[in-house]
Design a protein around this motif. Structure first.
Motif, mmCIF file in Angstrom:
data_model
loop_
_atom_site.group_PDB
_atom_site.id
_atom_site.type_symbol
_atom_site.label_atom_id
_atom_site.label_comp_id
_atom_site.label_asym_id
_atom_site.label_seq_id
_atom_site.Cartn_x
_atom_site.Cartn_y
_atom_site.Cartn_z
ATOM 1 N N GLU A 93 0.817 -1.207 0.000
ATOM 2 C CA GLU A 93 0.000 0.000 0.000
ATOM 3 C C GLU A 93 0.857 1.267 0.000
ATOM 4 O O GLU A 93 0.405 2.331 -0.409
ATOM 5 C CB GLU A 93 -0.936 -0.006 1.209
ATOM 6 N N GLU A 94 2.095 1.144 0.475
ATOM 7 C CA GLU A 94 2.966 2.319 0.536
ATOM 8 C C GLU A 94 3.688 2.573 -0.779
ATOM 9 O O GLU A 94 4.372 3.582 -0.932
ATOM 10 C CB GLU A 94 4.009 2.134 1.642
ATOM 11 N N LEU A 95 3.510 1.697 -1.770
ATOM 12 C CA LEU A 95 4.228 1.855 -3.034
ATOM 13 C C LEU A 95 3.854 3.155 -3.748
ATOM 14 O O LEU A 95 4.683 3.751 -4.434
ATOM 15 C CB LEU A 95 3.944 0.657 -3.950
ATOM 16 N N ALA A 96 2.611 3.581 -3.596
ATOM 17 C CA ALA A 96 2.173 4.803 -4.271
ATOM 18 C C ALA A 96 2.891 6.039 -3.748
ATOM 19 O O ALA A 96 2.968 7.055 -4.454
ATOM 20 C CB ALA A 96 0.663 4.981 -4.105
ATOM 21 N N GLY A 97 3.442 5.946 -2.538
ATOM 22 C CA GLY A 97 4.102 7.112 -1.959
ATOM 23 C C GLY A 97 5.615 7.048 -1.979
ATOM 24 O O GLY A 97 6.282 7.822 -1.272
ATOM 25 N N LEU A 98 6.177 6.146 -2.775
ATOM 26 C CA LEU A 98 7.632 6.034 -2.828
ATOM 27 C C LEU A 98 8.258 7.320 -3.370
ATOM 28 O O LEU A 98 7.745 7.924 -4.314
ATOM 29 C CB LEU A 98 8.043 4.853 -3.716
ATOM 30 N N SER A 99 9.374 7.713 -2.808
ATOM 31 C CA SER A 99 10.087 8.912 -3.256
ATOM 32 C C SER A 99 10.671 8.683 -4.651
ATOM 33 O O SER A 99 11.317 7.665 -4.911
ATOM 34 C CB SER A 99 11.210 9.247 -2.269
ATOM 35 N N THR A 100 10.457 9.663 -5.544
ATOM 36 C CA THR A 100 11.014 9.551 -6.893
ATOM 37 C C THR A 100 12.532 9.698 -6.892
ATOM 38 O O THR A 100 13.197 9.279 -7.845
ATOM 39 C CB THR A 100 10.408 10.618 -7.812
ATOM 40 N N GLN A 101 13.081 10.289 -5.835
ATOM 41 C CA GLN A 101 14.548 10.372 -5.726
ATOM 42 C C GLN A 101 15.138 9.023 -5.363
ATOM 43 O O GLN A 101 16.198 8.641 -5.857
ATOM 44 C CB GLN A 101 14.938 11.421 -4.686
ATOM 45 N N ASP A 102 14.445 8.299 -4.486
ATOM 46 C CA ASP A 102 14.932 6.971 -4.092
ATOM 47 C C ASP A 102 14.558 5.900 -5.118
ATOM 48 O O ASP A 102 15.295 4.930 -5.305
ATOM 49 C CB ASP A 102 14.353 6.591 -2.728
ATOM 50 N N TYR A 103 13.420 6.095 -5.760
ATOM 51 C CA TYR A 103 12.906 5.100 -6.717
ATOM 52 C C TYR A 103 12.531 5.804 -8.024
ATOM 53 O O TYR A 103 11.344 5.977 -8.331
ATOM 54 C CB TYR A 103 11.704 4.364 -6.118
ATOM 55 N N PRO A 104 13.546 6.223 -8.804
ATOM 56 C CA PRO A 104 13.259 6.987 -10.030
ATOM 57 C C PRO A 104 12.634 6.159 -11.142
ATOM 58 O O PRO A 104 12.020 6.708 -12.060
ATOM 59 C CB PRO A 104 14.634 7.517 -10.433
ATOM 60 N N GLY A 105 12.805 4.844 -11.118
ATOM 61 C CA GLY A 105 12.197 4.007 -12.146
ATOM 62 C C GLY A 105 12.620 4.399 -13.542
ATOM 63 O O GLY A 105 13.812 4.437 -13.871
#
Length: 725
Positions: free
Chosen positions: A438-450
């Protein structure tokens, strides 16, 4: 796929004395009526099943032989009891007999499989084994597999080591239903019909057999993959065997005719696997070949007991199968059935091969045979047959004889309890792990840029991958969670709204699941740039004019996709969206790269004729290895890395986007291509920017799709001019 050996007939304790003809319905061991040739036929059937599974990857028809024999033996015994005046109709002894016959060996094999699963298979497969262990113990494994066959998101799952137990579930359900039907009918109508009970039972079973057979044909034509596991679609095979049990003591044939029938029946059984593709044709009309041949073989030696002039005489094929080698093989058919399939699957999983070589297969069969013999001798038989005790035996002797059996039974019972508890515990662990998703939607784009790691060379810190291998399975598009995609059986057009529901501009998202997985990014963009997204989706069904579509991946016919396409195109044209967003390419099945199918052209023409522009998205790569789809999460859980669990770009994407070739022909066709957001120049990795790309073998994870939204927005802005990209 295969089936269990039918329970061998056992004596029934009655207050009455059944007639000689009644005994001939199935016979009991140690009597002249017992059909040792049918034990030998079981041996032939299990040999065919095992050999075809191991070396040919085909269905042999042995499954259907076992089903018919099960109906004959089990049904014959129940009919004999029900038609005997004064015989007890209390079902508990029959249920106990079934439990003693079927469960001990099953529990041992399931427990051994659980150990091998932990040792050999990645943890992403443990949940499936736990689910199917519980389904096998509960005798609803066939419905578990039917759900997998009809669920597009599970279609790429690896073959289960417990897949073969579907037939046990079918038979277990049949045994209980048949027991209730026959004994219940006998209790209600024994006094009414009296001596005509046999005729009443024959009429009842005939009606049920015909109904089941007709249903099997209809279900086969509608959805063969699901019908394959359907209990009622298979019931006619067992019922036909039971009907043979009703006629076997009354049939008269000259020896030359019986011999001819026996030869023809045995030849049909032996040739069935080579001539008929049972995986695609059963349980439809072609299943009559192995089932009908089995019934004919049963009847070929029918009157040897009832007719004193032919007593002890059987046709040559029957005498051959009544010899010790075939009977011995038949006696351990159930255990061999249980062992050979999981050992084959675990061996293939361990070696990474898709097929067994001759030597590999021989080794699997040898080990299976040894384990089957040990299981039959030291587990099945001791728990199945009670220790003998004569009237003059002393109490200490009785206790001494029963003690080993009680200990063995207790060990097997504890093993079953431990297996059940372990399965539930692991399932609970996985549920807890996925709750963290459920917390995946709030992942930081700096930590998880994908995707930003590919498109803008964003820095990627050293952090654990998300979603994890256990979270990936549930990282699904919102439309799936909301039930906004029609399943395989549904031809209705389901419409849902995302993005900005109050916007005046609309994008229609239409097609199969590969159109669907873009909803995550489109929903974000719609809310950001004020457009509405209306969904028109069906599992495994792109927009196409193909009259006989096939399910991508297993190539089974999908007629309801054609019907849905006709409906959805009418609705889209009536709704007149500003744009239709759908996929425009598919991977080649026969060579590397991707292609725009010719059956898509009719869709572009129909939309263009109605002045509806198309946002034509190039399909994302499918993960395929040795011609088979594989799950990135499985590969990573098994020790692979982002590169080894990916695929070469040249294998899945052509150098040139095939959609571009049709732009001049269709000016309203606006190509979109996100390939550089999922692939590098040479490879499409399984993980980019600390984010797992796929939640299965070919659908983009919701978490990674969020990271692609900016680039998708830029391309849509260029195509529509709705905002500055």
């Amino acid at each position: 796929m295969m089936t269990l050996a039918p329970p061998r007939p056992a004596p029934v304790t009655d207050r009455g004395s059944p007639s000689r003809a009644a005994k001939a319905l199935s016979g009991t061991r140690g009597t002249a009526a017992y059909r040792h040739d049918l034990d030998g036929l079981r041996g032939i059937a299990i040999a065919l099943v095992a050999v075809f599974h191991v070396w040919f990857g085909r269905v042999s028809g042995g499954v259907d032989v076992f089903l018919a024999l099960s109906g004959f033996f089990f049904g014959g015994r129940l009919l004999r009891t029900a038609m005997t005046p004064g015989a007890s109709l209390w079902p508990v002894p029959e249920v106990k007999r079934l439990i003693r016959r079927l469960l001990p060996a099953l529990v041992v094999v399931l427990a051994a499989g659980a150990v091998l699963t932990i040792l050999i298979q990645p943890e992403t497969r443990w949940e499936t084994y736990a689910d199917q262990s519980l389904a096998s113990l509960g005798y609803f494994q066939n419905w578990e597999l039917a759900n997998s066959a009809s669920n597009y998101l599970r279609a790429g799952e690896a073959v289960s080591p417990l897949q073969h137990i579907w037939s046990m579930s079918v038979q277990g359900q049949f045994y209980i239903a048949f027991l209730a039907l026959i004994f219940g009918t006998a209790v209600l109508f024994r006094r009414v019909f009296g001596t005509h009970m046999r005729l009443a039972f024959v009429l009842l079973l005939s009606v049920l057999t015909i109904a089941s057979f007709v249903y099997a044909i209809i279900a086969h034509d509608a959805d063969q993959a699901t019908a394959y596991y359907n209990s009622f679609a298979r019931a006619w095979e067992l019922l036909l065997g039971a009907l043979a049990g009703a006629f076997v003591s009354h049939l008269r044939m000259p020896m030359w005719l019986r011999t001819t029938v026996a030869f023809v029946a045995l030849a049909a059984i032996l040739a069935c696997g080579a001539l008929i593709d049972g995986v695609k044709e059963f349980p439809g009309p072609w299943a009559l070949v192995p089932v009908g041949a089995t019934v004919l073989f049963i009847l070929s030696a029918a009157n040897r007991v009832a007719d004193p002039h032919t007593a002890g005489r059987m046709p040559l094929p029957n005498r051959l199968l009544a010899t010790k080698p075939f009977v011995s093989l038949g006696s351990m058919a159930y255990s061999l059935y249980l062992w050979h399939w999981p050992l084959l699957i675990f061996w293939l999983s361990y070696t990474g091969h898709t097929r067994a070589s001759f030597l590999d297969g021989a080794g699997v069969l040898l080990v299976s045979g040894v384990l089957a013999w040990l299981t039959t001798r030291y587990i099945e038989n001791p728990l199945r047959y009670r220790s003998p005790a004569t009237p003059t035996a002393t109490v200490p002797v009785r206790r001494r004889l029963r003690r080993p059996t009680m200990v063995l039974g207790s060990v097997v019972a504890l093993l079953g309890v431990a297996l059940t508890a372990t399965s539930f515990t692991w399932r609970e662990h996985v549920i807890v792990q996925r709750a963290n998703g459920e917390e995946l939607a709030g992942l930081s784009t700096q930590d998880y840029p994908g995707a930003a790691a590919l498109l803008s060379k964003a820095k990627v810190p050293k952090l654990p991958m998300r979603p994890t291998v256990l979270e990936a399975k549930n990282d699904l598009p919102q439309t799936t969670e909301d039930g906004c995609i029609s399943d395989f059986d549904n031809v209705d057009v389901i419409k849902c709204t995302y993005g900005d529901p109050n916007a005046t501009r609309t994008i229609a998202l239409a097609g199969g699941s590969h159109a669907e997985h873009w909803i995550t990014a489109l929903d974000l963009l719609g809310r950001q740039h004020r457009f509405k997204v209306t969904t028109y989706l069906k599992m495994g069904c792109p927009l196409t004019t193909e009259e006989v579509p096939l399910v991508m991946g297993d190539n089974r016919p999908y007629p309801k996709c054609h019907e849905w396409n006709q409906r959805v195109m009418s609705e889209i044209i009536a709704d007149r969206p500003d744009y239709v967003f759908t996929t425009s390419t598919r991977p080649w099945n026969i060579r590397a790269g991707d292609v725009m199918p010719g059956t898509y052209v009719g869709i572009w023409r129909e939309l263009s004729d109605n002045d509806i522009p198309i946002l034509a998205m190039r399909d994302t790569p499918w993960l395929v290895r040795n011609g088979e789809p594989f799950f990135a999460a499985d590969c990573l859980a098994d020790g692979g890395d982002a590169i080894s669990c990916g695929t070469r770009r040249s294998d899945v994407l052509s150098e040139h986007n095939p959609t571009l070739d049709f732009v001049k022909q269709f000016p309203l066709l606006k190509p979109l291509d996100m390939s550089d957001a999922v692939c590098r120049k040479d490879i499409c990795r399984a993980v980019e920017g600390n984010v797992l790309l796929y939640h299965d073998a070919h659908h983009i994870s919701k978490t990674y799709m969020r990271t692609m939204a900016p680039e998708l927005g830029r391309q849509i802005a260029d195509a529509t001019g709705w905002w500055v990209g």
